[in-house]
Write an enzyme that holds these catalytic residues in place. Sequence first.
Site, short mmCIF file in Angstrom:
data_model
loop_
_atom_site.label_atom_id
_atom_site.label_comp_id
_atom_site.label_asym_id
_atom_site.label_seq_id
_atom_site.Cartn_x
_atom_site.Cartn_y
_atom_site.Cartn_z
N ASP A 10 -0.06 4.46 -0.03
CA ASP A 10 -0.75 5.68 0.41
C ASP A 10 0.18 6.68 1.07
OD1 ASP A 10 -3.06 4.44 -0.37
OD2 ASP A 10 -3.89 4.18 1.63
N HIS A 11 1.07 6.15 1.93
CA HIS A 11 1.84 7.09 2.74
C HIS A 11 3.06 7.67 2.03
CE1 HIS A 11 -1.09 6.71 5.71
NE2 HIS A 11 -0.93 5.39 5.80
N HIS A 70 -3.55 -4.74 7.67
CA HIS A 70 -3.65 -3.59 8.59
C HIS A 70 -2.74 -3.76 9.80
CE1 HIS A 70 -5.12 0.02 10.45
NE2 HIS A 70 -5.64 0.30 9.29
N GLY A 71 -1.85 -2.81 9.92
CA GLY A 71 -0.96 -2.76 11.09
C GLY A 71 0.14 -3.80 11.08
N THR A 87 -8.23 3.27 8.49
CA THR A 87 -9.45 2.46 8.48
C THR A 87 -9.52 1.68 9.79
OG1 THR A 87 -9.03 2.26 6.13
CG2 THR A 87 -10.81 0.93 7.02
N ARG A 114 -9.30 8.12 -0.86
CA ARG A 114 -10.27 8.55 0.16
C ARG A 114 -11.10 9.72 -0.36
NH1 ARG A 114 -10.25 7.57 5.59
NH2 ARG A 114 -8.87 5.89 6.24
N ASN A 153 0.85 -1.18 0.00
CA ASN A 153 0.00 0.00 0.00
C ASN A 153 0.90 1.25 0.00
OD1 ASN A 153 -1.40 2.27 1.14
ND2 ASN A 153 -3.08 0.91 1.64
N HIS A 176 -5.53 3.62 -1.54
CA HIS A 176 -6.86 3.97 -1.03
C HIS A 176 -7.18 5.40 -1.47
CE1 HIS A 176 -9.65 4.07 2.80
NE2 HIS A 176 -10.26 4.50 1.70
N GLU A 229 -10.99 -9.54 2.95
CA GLU A 229 -9.72 -9.16 3.57
C GLU A 229 -9.97 -9.02 5.06
OE1 GLU A 229 -7.20 -6.28 1.65
OE2 GLU A 229 -6.35 -5.64 3.57
N ARG A 239 -6.80 12.81 1.15
CA ARG A 239 -5.71 13.22 2.03
C ARG A 239 -4.34 12.72 1.55
NH1 ARG A 239 -7.07 9.71 7.43
NH2 ARG A 239 -9.09 10.68 7.13
N HIS A 240 -4.33 11.63 0.81
CA HIS A 240 -3.04 11.16 0.27
C HIS A 240 -3.14 10.86 -1.22
CE1 HIS A 240 -5.01 7.49 1.60
NE2 HIS A 240 -4.59 7.57 2.85
N GLU A 250 -8.51 0.46 -2.87
CA GLU A 250 -9.36 0.46 -1.67
C GLU A 250 -10.26 1.68 -1.75
OE1 GLU A 250 -6.70 0.72 1.58
OE2 GLU A 250 -5.94 -1.30 1.34
#
Length: 243
Positions: free
Chosen positions: A14-15, A195-196, A106, A50, A12, A48, A156, A54-55, A75
């Site tokens: 996104d960041h 996630h995480g 999320t 959104r 992912n 993702h 998922e 935001r990203h 996503e």
Amino acid sequence: MSPMSTVRLGVNVDHVATLREQRHTPYPDLREAIRLVEDAGADGITMHLREDRRHIQLADVEMAREEVRGTLNLEMAATEEMLDIACRIRPDYCCLVPERREELTTEGGLDVKGGAGWIQEACARLTEAGIQVSLFVDASVEAVDAAVAAKAPLVELHTGAYANLTQPEACRVELGRLRDVAEYAQGKATVNAGHGLHRDNVGEVAAIEGMNELNIGHAIVCRAVMVGLAEAVHEIRQAMGVA
Ligand code: PXP
């Protein structure tokens, strides 16, 4: 060296975009990031889009559709706007997620049962467009049943509850729950998770029988800062001497 896992890895990005959006700079270049990630062995790219942008921006998804050689997993919330975008851009996968503007990330799985009609409709629309749909759900039998009833070919499992734990006994219990739910879902849907996840907790999740794919973002981008920071300082030092 530990053996290579055969579980697919979706990275992912996104960041990477979060860093860019922080200052509205042209860098870091997401296209270059996608190349690096795929060259390093990722099976797919996840992003993702959104509602608050935001990203990831719409142009990033359009670029990724051209750039990604593996699979592109988008996503998104199951809104009219996003469904229109997905059906136009046609990523390989769409993972429907719950989305709240005020959340940092999320936070939980999709309430598939609560949104049964409209989620099923979204699954049908995406499937018709040739996109494989995945529903991001909490690790529970009820959530898997609801996803299967909505005719999603993939689920998922949200690993946040496991990833946030630090107590070994609590981790063991939560991991057991993930395993049980993944086992329950086998044969009903293809099972992904995410996630995480990070270097220290990913191994046990990747080892779950029948796991198809893990989607990992934040920890990889954080780690990239640590493994790349020295090189970036060396580059700047060099550049300072050029003129
Ligand atoms: N899978 C889904 C469905 C997500 O929403 C996210 C976060 O955007 C991830 C995986 C990746 O989570 P993380 O960034 O914590 O690795």
